[in-house]
Motif scaffolding. Structure first.
Motif: not given
Length: 239
Positions: A216-239
């Protein structure tokens, strides 16, 4: 205008691919956040940019000059400085002497290096601790000295590797203010950090990597809500 251009950057360690076909740019005057889970390749990327490692493939261009293959001191002389995740002061030297050693990479004269060291240490708030042994500094002040050593080399691009690690909330707030102050002097910054509050506050743009690949790449607010980023940090079930 791009100050730093990374294109197709790849680094293999035997059968392990630590960085894979990574491409991004950093504009002059930007603060770029580089984030990802532990072991995702962030410090390896810093090591590649600064010449501590050579890429298996890919280009790294600073002001349109390919710097792949240059030794770390040559990269520093071209305007890239860095800090390290684990601070490594010369403990028996004074704070001033630690910074002066870094300044000597760019300045051949000891008196000039000493003056540049004092300037950098004042910039990070250590003016009252110039002549004490580096071993007497708190962790927070050791991190400030580490930044001062980088600034003493006269960088146009500063790479900060987890500058908030181990700090308490007040120290984190002060460190964020220091980074913003350094940026205001005209220095471009790439920030690796796990404290997302700091990334959201400081970064103009964020690049997220996982297992050495950009996801992912972009403004901070956009990136932290990206499902791929959420999955990378917390796992696919959370995403």
């Amino acid at each position: 205008m791009a100050l730093l251009e990374i294109s197709g950057l790849t680094r293999n360690f035997g059968g392990l691919r630590a960085v894979s076909n990574l491409s991004f740019t950093v504009a002059a005057g930007e603060i770029l956040g580089l984030i990802g889970p532990n072991g995702s390749g962030k410090t390896t990327i810093f090591n590649l940019i600064t010449g501590f490692l050579s890429p298996t493939m890919g280009d790294i261009r600073l002001d349109n000059e390919n710097i792949v293959g240059l030794k770390p001191y040559a990269v520093t002389r071209r305007g890239i400085a860095r800090t390290f995740q684990i601070v490594k002061p010369f403990p028996h030297l004074t704070v001033r002497e630690n910074a002066a050693l870094a300044a000597l990479v760019r300045l051949g004269d000891r008196a000039q290096a000493d003056a540049e060291a004092v300037r950098a240490l004042k910039q990070v708030g250590l003016a009252d601790k110039l002549d004490i042994p580096a071993s007497d500094l708190t962790l927070s002040d050791q991190k400030r000295m580490e930044i001062a050593r980088a600034l003493a080399t006269g960088p146009k691009l500063l790479l900060l590797d987890e500058p908030l690690g181990g700090l308490n909330p007040r120290e984190m707030e002060d460190a964020c203010g220091l980074i913003e102050h350094i940026h205001a002097t005209g220095i471009t910054v790439i920030l690796v950090e796990h404290v997302m509050k700091a990334i959201m506050r400081i970064s103009h743009r964020v690049v997220v990597i996982r297992q050495g690949e950009k996801i992912a790449e972009g403004p901070p607010a956009q990136v932290v809500s990206d499902p791929a980023v959420i999955s990378a940090y917390f796992g696919k079930r959370v995403a």
